[in-house]
Design a protein around this motif. Structure first.
Motif, mmCIF file in Angstrom:
data_model
loop_
_atom_site.group_PDB
_atom_site.id
_atom_site.type_symbol
_atom_site.label_atom_id
_atom_site.label_comp_id
_atom_site.label_asym_id
_atom_site.label_seq_id
_atom_site.Cartn_x
_atom_site.Cartn_y
_atom_site.Cartn_z
ATOM 1 N N ARG A 294 -15.327 12.871 7.647
ATOM 2 C CA ARG A 294 -14.695 13.837 7.187
ATOM 3 C C ARG A 294 -13.747 13.428 6.065
ATOM 4 N NH1 ARG A 294 -9.446 15.047 8.214
ATOM 5 N NH2 ARG A 294 -8.899 13.609 9.867
ATOM 6 N N SER A 295 -13.140 12.386 6.120
ATOM 7 C CA SER A 295 -12.163 11.681 5.207
ATOM 8 C C SER A 295 -12.895 10.620 4.665
ATOM 9 C CB SER A 295 -11.003 11.128 5.685
ATOM 10 O OG SER A 295 -10.384 12.256 6.356
ATOM 11 N N GLU A 296 -12.596 10.126 3.205
ATOM 12 C CA GLU A 296 -13.249 9.153 2.812
ATOM 13 C C GLU A 296 -13.267 7.661 3.399
ATOM 14 O OE1 GLU A 296 -9.550 7.176 -0.283
ATOM 15 O OE2 GLU A 296 -11.348 8.676 -1.052
ATOM 16 N N LEU A 297 -14.075 6.933 3.285
ATOM 17 C CA LEU A 297 -14.283 5.606 4.091
ATOM 18 C C LEU A 297 -13.925 4.723 3.004
ATOM 19 C CD1 LEU A 297 -17.300 6.186 6.642
ATOM 20 C CD2 LEU A 297 -14.930 6.291 7.123
ATOM 21 N N ASP A 298 -13.093 3.863 3.198
ATOM 22 C CA ASP A 298 -13.032 2.537 2.088
ATOM 23 C C ASP A 298 -13.524 1.299 2.883
ATOM 24 O OD1 ASP A 298 -12.328 0.551 0.540
ATOM 25 O OD2 ASP A 298 -9.966 1.249 0.295
ATOM 26 N N ILE A 303 -16.299 3.039 -1.886
ATOM 27 C CA ILE A 303 -15.829 4.018 -1.050
ATOM 28 C C ILE A 303 -16.735 5.169 -0.950
ATOM 29 C CG2 ILE A 303 -13.982 5.835 -0.963
ATOM 30 C CD1 ILE A 303 -12.064 4.096 -2.396
ATOM 31 N N ILE A 304 -16.963 5.565 0.379
ATOM 32 C CA ILE A 304 -17.510 6.782 0.511
ATOM 33 C C ILE A 304 -16.885 7.866 0.757
ATOM 34 C CG2 ILE A 304 -19.374 7.839 2.378
ATOM 35 C CD1 ILE A 304 -19.987 5.087 3.375
ATOM 36 N N PRO A 305 -17.146 9.001 -0.164
ATOM 37 C CA PRO A 305 -16.158 10.094 -0.240
ATOM 38 C C PRO A 305 -16.111 11.007 1.043
ATOM 39 C CG PRO A 305 -17.954 10.409 -1.747
ATOM 40 C CD PRO A 305 -17.860 9.017 -1.037
#
Length: 497
Positions: A294-298, A303-305
Motif C-alpha cells: 500500500r505504501s512505499e517500501l524503503d 524504494i518500491i512505490p
C-alpha cells in the motif's frame, strides 16, 4: 468434600464477587482518592478504568457489555461527551478487524483453510516432530493474515482428527506426549504468527490506534513496517517453541512414526480445488499483496512505490480500506447459478458470523484510552513514573515486559493492552524516550502468554479439546514466557534503542 469444593469455587460466586468489588473500588476512588483539582477528571477516568478492569478480569459481566461502560459513565460524569466517545466504537482499526474476519469466514466456509494447512503439512516428514512443525508453519502463516483465534478454530479439528487416528494406531498412553505437544503447538503458533503482522492479533491493532490517539501528529505504523520487526521475532520464537515442545518438554516415542498417508487422506477428502476455493484464494492473496504494498517500501538500496500513490488523496487510504474492499468483493463474486437462483461466495447470513462482541470490546478499549488522554490521566501516570527515567533502557524494558507477560496470563490481552499502552505513552513523553521503544515491546509481550488457558484465545480453544491439563500448559508455557521476554528485549535493542 467434593460438594463443598464445587460450592466454594462456583463461578457464579466468583463473578458476583468481581461485580461488587468493581463497584466498591469505583466508589472508593471517586469519593476518597484525591488527584488534585487539576486532575479531577483523571480521577473519574481511573475509577471507571478500575471498574472495567475488575469486571473484565472476573468476567462478572460479558466482556462486550463491560465495554459499553464508557458510553454511559464518561458523559454522565462530564469527562467526554457522548458525541466524542461514540466514534471510538467504530473506527478504521475496527473496520480492519471486521474486514479480516469476513475474509476468514469465506476461507472457512469453502474449506480453503483446510487445504492450505494440509498442503503445508505434507511438505514435512513423517516423524512426530516434523508433523508438529508442519502444523506450526501452517498455523503461523495463516494467523499472520487473519485472526489468530479464527486460525486456531480452523486448524484444531485437523489436529484432533490426526490425533484420534494416531491414538487408534499406537494407543492413547503411548501417543500422549504427541497429543499434548500438537495441541500446544497449534495454540502457540497461532499466537506467535499473529504478532508478525498488524492484523494477526487484537493487541497489534489496539497499539496502532493507541499510538494515533496519543501521538496524533506522528505517522501511523504501516503494515509493511510492522512486518520488518514482527516477522523476525515470530520466526525465531516459532523455531524455539517447536524445539521446546518436541525435544524438551514433550518428547515423543522415537518409534512413533506417523504415516504421511494419514495427512494425504485428509486432503484427498477435499477433492479437487473448487471454483469457490480458487476465488477466495485469489482474494486472500490479493488482500495480502495490497496490504504489504500500500505504501512505499524503503529497502535501503531502492524504494518500491506504493499503489496508494496512484490516488490523489493517498493519505485518506489505510489498511482498513483494503480489508473492507476485499470483504465486499466476496459478496459480489458469484459461486454458481441455476435457472431460479444466483449465489455469491458470501451471503447475508455470513455477516452474522463476525464476532461483534469482540468489535465492542475493541471499541470499549479505545473509548477508555480516549478518556485517559482527554482527562489528563495518562499525563498524571507518566509523571508518577518519571522516576524510572534514571534506569537503563534495557532494565526498564525488562521490567515492563516481565510484568506484562505474566499479568496477561490472567487478564484479557485486549483489555490489558488498552490499559498499559496509554501509561507507556505518557512515560515516554515524561522521560524523553522514543514512544515506540516502550509501546511495541509491551504490545508483543501481551501476546506471549503461554502458561494459562485464559492467557490467549488460542490457549483457551485447545484447552477445550480435553487433551491437556493446566499443568501440561504451565510446564511448557513458563519456559516460553521467559524466552519470549528475552527475545523481545533483544529485538527492541536491535530496532528501537
Amino acid at each position: 468434600m467434593n460438594h463443598q469444593s464445587r460450592f466454594r469455587f462456583n463461578p457464579f460466586y466468583l463473578k458476583s464477587t468481581g461485580f461488587f468489588l468493581g463497584i466498591f473500588l469505583f466508589a472508593v476512588i471517586w469519593f476518597f482518592i484525591d488527584f488534585g483539582s487539576q486532575f479531577y477528571n483523571a480521577k473519574l477516568v481511573s475509577a471507571v478504568a478500575t471498574l472495567m478492569a475488575v469486571w473484565w478480569i472476573f468476567e462478572s459481566v460479558p466482556l462486550a457489555a463491560t465495554s459499553l461502560v464508557p458510553l454511559i459513565l464518561f458523559p454522565l460524569l462530564g469527562v467526554v461527551s457522548a458525541s466524542d466517545i461514540a466514534p471510538q466504537y467504530m473506527n478504521s482499526t475496527i473496520m480492519l478487524f471486521v474486514g479480516g474476519f469476513i475474509i476468514a469466514i469465506a476461507m472457512e466456509k469453502w474449506n480453503l483453510h483446510k487445504r492450505i494447512a494440509l498442503s503445508v503439512i505434507l511438505l514435512f516428514g513423517s516423524s512426530p516432530a516434523k508433523i508438529i512443525f508442519g502444523f506450526m508453519v501452517a498455523s503461523g502463516i495463516i494467523s499472520m493474515w487473519i485472526s489468530n483465534t479464527a486460525t486456531c478454530l480452523m486448524v484444531l479439528p485437523i489436529g484432533l482428527s490426526i490425533i484420534y487416528k494416531v491414538e487408534s494406531e499406537f494407543g492413547i498412553e503411548r501417543s500422549s506426549n504427541f497429543s499434548k505437544s500438537l495441541m500446544l503447538a497449534i495454540a502457540y503458533s497461532c499466537t506467535i504468527g499473529g504478532i508478525a503482522t498488524l492484523i494477526g492479533t487484537p493487541p497489534n491493532l489496539i497499539f496502532q490506534r493507541m499510538y494515533k490517539i496519543n501521538f496524533p501528529d506522528e505517522p501511523m505504523i504501516k503494515f509493511s513496517e510492522w512486518m520488518v520487526f514482527g516477522v523476525p521475532l515470530a520466526a525465531v520464537m516459532m523455531i524455539i517453541t517447536w524445539f521446546v515442545l518436541t525435544k524438551i518438554v514433550y518428547r515423543s516415542d522415537s518409534d512413533l512414526v506417523l504415516d504421511k498417508n494419514i495427512i494425504r487422506e485428509e486432503k484427498n477428502k477435499l477433492g479437487k480445488m473448487s471454483y469457490e476455493e480458487k476465488s477466495v484464494l485469489v482474494v486472500f492473496f490479493l488482500t495480502a499483496f495490497l496490504w504489504v504494498f500500500r505504501s512505499e517500501l524503503d529497502l535501503g538500496t531502492f524504494i518500491i512505490p506504493g499503489w496508494s500513490g496512484l490516488f490523489p488523496s493517498m493519505a485518506f487510504i489505510d489498511d482498513s480500506t483494503v480489508a473492507i474492499t476485499m470483504a465486499l468483493l466476496l459478496f459480489l463474486i458469484p459461486c454458481g447459478s441455476n435457472s431460479h437462483k444466483f449465489n455469491f461466495l458470501l451471503k447475508q447470513d455470513d455477516i452474522g458470523k463476525v464476532p461483534w462482541d469482540i468489535v465492542l470490546l475493541f471499541g470499549g478499549g479505545f473509548a477508555l484510552a480516549d478518556g485517559f488522554v482527554k482527562s489528563g490521566l495518562s499525563k498524571l501516570i507518566g509523571q508518577e513514573f518519571a522516576g524510572l527515567s534514571g534506569l537503563p533502557i534495557i532494565v526498564l524494558l525488562a521490567i515492563i515486559c516481565t510484568i506484562v507477560v505474566f499479568t496477561s496470563e490472567l487478564t484479557s490481552n485486549s483489555a490489558q493492552t488498552t490499559v498499559i499502552l496509554p501509561v507507556l505513552a505518557s512515560l515516554a513523553i515524561e522521560t524523553g524516550i522514543e514512544p515506540l521503544t516502550l509501546m511495541i515491546p509491551a504490545t508483543f509481550s501481551v501476546s506471549l502468554a503461554f502458561m494459562m488457558p485464559v492467557g490467549t484465545p488460542p490457549n483457551a480453544i485447545v484447552f477445550g479439546s480435553h487433551k491437556l491439563s493446566v499443568w501440561d500448559m504451565v510446564k511448557a508455557g513458563f519456559i516460553l514466557n521467559i524466552i519470549g521476554i528475552i527475545l523481545v528485549i533483544i529485538l527492541s535493542n536491535f530496532f528501537f534503542i
